[in-house]
Each structure stands twice: as structure tokens, then as C-alpha cells.
Design a protein around this motif. Structure first.
Motif, short mmCIF file in Angstrom:
data_model
loop_
_atom_site.label_atom_id
_atom_site.label_comp_id
_atom_site.label_asym_id
_atom_site.label_seq_id
_atom_site.Cartn_x
_atom_site.Cartn_y
_atom_site.Cartn_z
N ILE A 44 70.72 45.86 -23.01
CA ILE A 44 69.51 45.92 -23.82
C ILE A 44 69.19 47.40 -24.00
O ILE A 44 69.52 48.23 -23.14
N ALA A 45 68.57 47.74 -25.10
CA ALA A 45 68.27 49.14 -25.38
C ALA A 45 66.78 49.33 -25.64
O ALA A 45 66.12 48.45 -26.19
N LEU A 46 66.27 50.47 -25.22
CA LEU A 46 64.89 50.85 -25.48
C LEU A 46 64.90 51.96 -26.52
O LEU A 46 65.57 52.98 -26.35
N CYS A 47 64.15 51.74 -27.58
CA CYS A 47 64.16 52.65 -28.72
C CYS A 47 62.72 52.93 -29.13
O CYS A 47 61.86 52.05 -29.06
N GLY A 48 62.43 54.15 -29.57
CA GLY A 48 61.08 54.46 -30.02
C GLY A 48 60.91 55.92 -30.36
O GLY A 48 61.81 56.74 -30.13
N ARG A 49 59.75 56.24 -30.90
CA ARG A 49 59.45 57.61 -31.23
C ARG A 49 59.42 58.46 -29.97
O ARG A 49 59.13 57.98 -28.88
N SER A 50 59.70 59.74 -30.15
CA SER A 50 59.59 60.67 -29.03
C SER A 50 58.17 60.60 -28.47
O SER A 50 57.19 60.52 -29.21
N ASN A 51 58.06 60.59 -27.17
CA ASN A 51 56.77 60.56 -26.47
C ASN A 51 56.08 59.20 -26.53
O ASN A 51 54.87 59.11 -26.29
N VAL A 52 56.83 58.14 -26.85
CA VAL A 52 56.23 56.80 -26.88
C VAL A 52 56.14 56.20 -25.48
O VAL A 52 55.45 55.21 -25.27
N GLY A 53 56.87 56.80 -24.54
CA GLY A 53 56.81 56.32 -23.16
C GLY A 53 58.01 55.53 -22.71
O GLY A 53 57.90 54.67 -21.82
N LYS A 54 59.19 55.80 -23.29
CA LYS A 54 60.40 55.06 -22.91
C LYS A 54 60.75 55.26 -21.44
O LYS A 54 61.00 54.31 -20.72
N SER A 55 60.79 56.51 -21.03
CA SER A 55 61.18 56.79 -19.64
C SER A 55 60.17 56.22 -18.66
O SER A 55 60.55 55.66 -17.62
N LEU A 89 72.99 43.69 -15.71
CA LEU A 89 72.52 44.14 -17.02
C LEU A 89 72.62 45.66 -17.11
O LEU A 89 72.43 46.36 -16.11
N THR A 90 72.91 46.15 -18.31
CA THR A 90 72.86 47.58 -18.56
C THR A 90 71.66 47.89 -19.45
O THR A 90 71.46 47.26 -20.49
N ILE A 91 70.83 48.83 -19.01
CA ILE A 91 69.69 49.30 -19.78
C ILE A 91 70.07 50.60 -20.44
O ILE A 91 70.55 51.53 -19.77
N VAL A 92 69.87 50.70 -21.75
CA VAL A 92 70.22 51.90 -22.50
C VAL A 92 68.93 52.55 -23.00
O VAL A 92 68.16 51.95 -23.74
N ASP A 93 68.71 53.78 -22.56
CA ASP A 93 67.58 54.57 -23.03
C ASP A 93 68.07 55.41 -24.21
O ASP A 93 68.88 56.32 -24.03
#
Length: 215
Positions: A44-55, A89-93
Motif C-alpha cells: 500500500i502506498a501513502l501519497c499526498g502534498r508535501s507537509n500533509v503529514g505522511k511521515s 505488508l509493504t508500506i510505501v511512503d
């Protein structure tokens, strides 16, 4: 039926808790499409604008404060970061997009890397598209949704930083996000609302992710 639904939800919440209680560790980073790790576990991947809080969201999901590096400098993540969650599961940032001070060439490189990864990764089960609950949806967010539609990759909208939004505004953002999901063929209908600070919505997001993990 309602009791059964409640029981099912409770079971998924518990399954999500157990999944994310497993060890999670960073194992690979890629700045180019030809550097990707071999396919293996569901991703699964996490995607978003810079500074959206992914990390911050990765850290909240896994209960590890420093698993993913949280930076005060938007646009710092310029590569695909891969995390192994308990060999299930693999998490993709994914790299953040839409950072105003990034050069046009860097923005193009990021978009190209994202599209190539999305289009060509057979183990990718779903992209979780993060939208900041505090602010309106930006043109870059709409462009990302269009990109996901074109790549024919299922995505699910997750609102972040809900703790910092007024209740009336948060309700409005939730309605807007649900409307956006209905407009995109690749979008999952369920919109999740989270806060990495308070933990709100984290169990529900874990439960949703659990349905995509290896048995």
C-alpha cells in the motif's frame, strides 16, 4: 444485521491492531523506477502534498515515533521509501507533491516517478491519498487524483490533521472529500478522517489496511 456489522467492524479493528503490533522497519529507498525492490508482499502506498503529514501518519500507524523521518522542511522526501510490516505488508511512503519552492524539473521528476511506480507495480493494492483537513483541496491534489485515475490504481482519501480543524470545517471537508471520491473512477467510496496527534481514526485506517495485507 447492525449487530453483525458492529461485530465485523470490531474484528477488523482488532485485526488492524494486531497487524500493526508487528515489527515494522525501513528496508529500501528508490529515487528511480529502475531501482525498485523486487515484487513480493502486497503493497500500500501513502501519497499526498508535501507537509500533509505522511511521515507522522506512518509513525502513528506503527506506534514508532521515529520510523519515518518527520521534517519541518516541506518537500524533503524525494524518493520512494519502503517499510516491511511484519512480513505481511509493504508500506510505501511516496514523495510529496505540490511543494511551491521545488524547481519545475524536480516536480516533473517526482510526478514521473510516481506515475511509473503506480502504473507498473503489480503488488500495489491501494494508494491512500492524504488530504490536509485544515485547508481546501489544492490543484495539485486534483492533479494527483487524475494521475491515479489514468494509472488505473485504486485510491482512498484520508483526511489528516483533523485535530487542528474546527468541527464545522471538518464536516465540510469530509463532505467535499466524499464528493471528490464519487467523481473519480479509481476512488474508494469510504473517506477516513485521522489525527496523528490524538490517534483519532488510526484504528479505522489500520483496519482498512489490514484487508489488503497477506494472510
Amino acid at each position: 444485521m447492525e449487530a453483525k456489522d458492529d461485530a465485523t467492524r470490531a474484528a477488523l479493528i482488532e485485526a488492524g491492531r494486531l497487524l500493526f503490533a508487528r515489527p515494522c522497519q525501513f528496508f529500501y529507498a528508490s529515487q528511480r523506477i529502475d531501482q525498485l525492490p523486487p515484487v513480493g508482499l502486497p503493497e500500500i502506498a501513502l501519497c499526498g502534498r508535501s507537509n500533509v503529514g505522511k511521515s507522522s501518519l506512518v509513525n502513528a500507524l506503527t506506534g514508532q515515533n521515529a520510523l519515518a523521518r518527520v521534517s519541518n522542511t516541506p518537500g524533503r522526501t524525494k524518493q520512494l521509501n519502503f517499510f516491511d510490516l511484519g512480513e505481511r505488508l509493504t508500506i510505501v511512503d511516496m514523495p510529496g507533491y505540490g511543494y511551491a519552492q521545488a524547481s519545475k524539473s524536480v516536480k516533473a521528476d517526482w510526478q514521473g516517478l510516481m506515475f511509473d511506480f503506480l502504473r507498473g507495480r503489480p503488488t500495489l493494492r491501494r494508494v491512500f491519498l492524504l488530504l490536509d483537513a485544515r485547508i481546501e483541496t489544492k490543484p495539485a491534489d486534483h492533479a494527483a487524483m487524475k494521475l491515479l485515475d489514468e494509472a488505473a490504481v485504486g485510491f482512498q482519501i484520508v483526511l489528516t490533521k483533523a485535530d487542528d480543524a474546527k468541527p464545522w470545517w471538518l464536516a465540510k471537508r469530509q463532505e467535499e472529500a466524499e464528493a471528490l471520491a464519487r467523481k473519480h473512477v479509481a476512488a474508494h467510496p469510504l473517506v477516513l478522517t485521522t489525527s496523528s496527534q490524538t490517534g483519532a481514526g488510526i484504528p479505522e485506517l489500520r483496519a482498512e489496511i489490514t484487508t489488503l495485507a497477506a494472510a
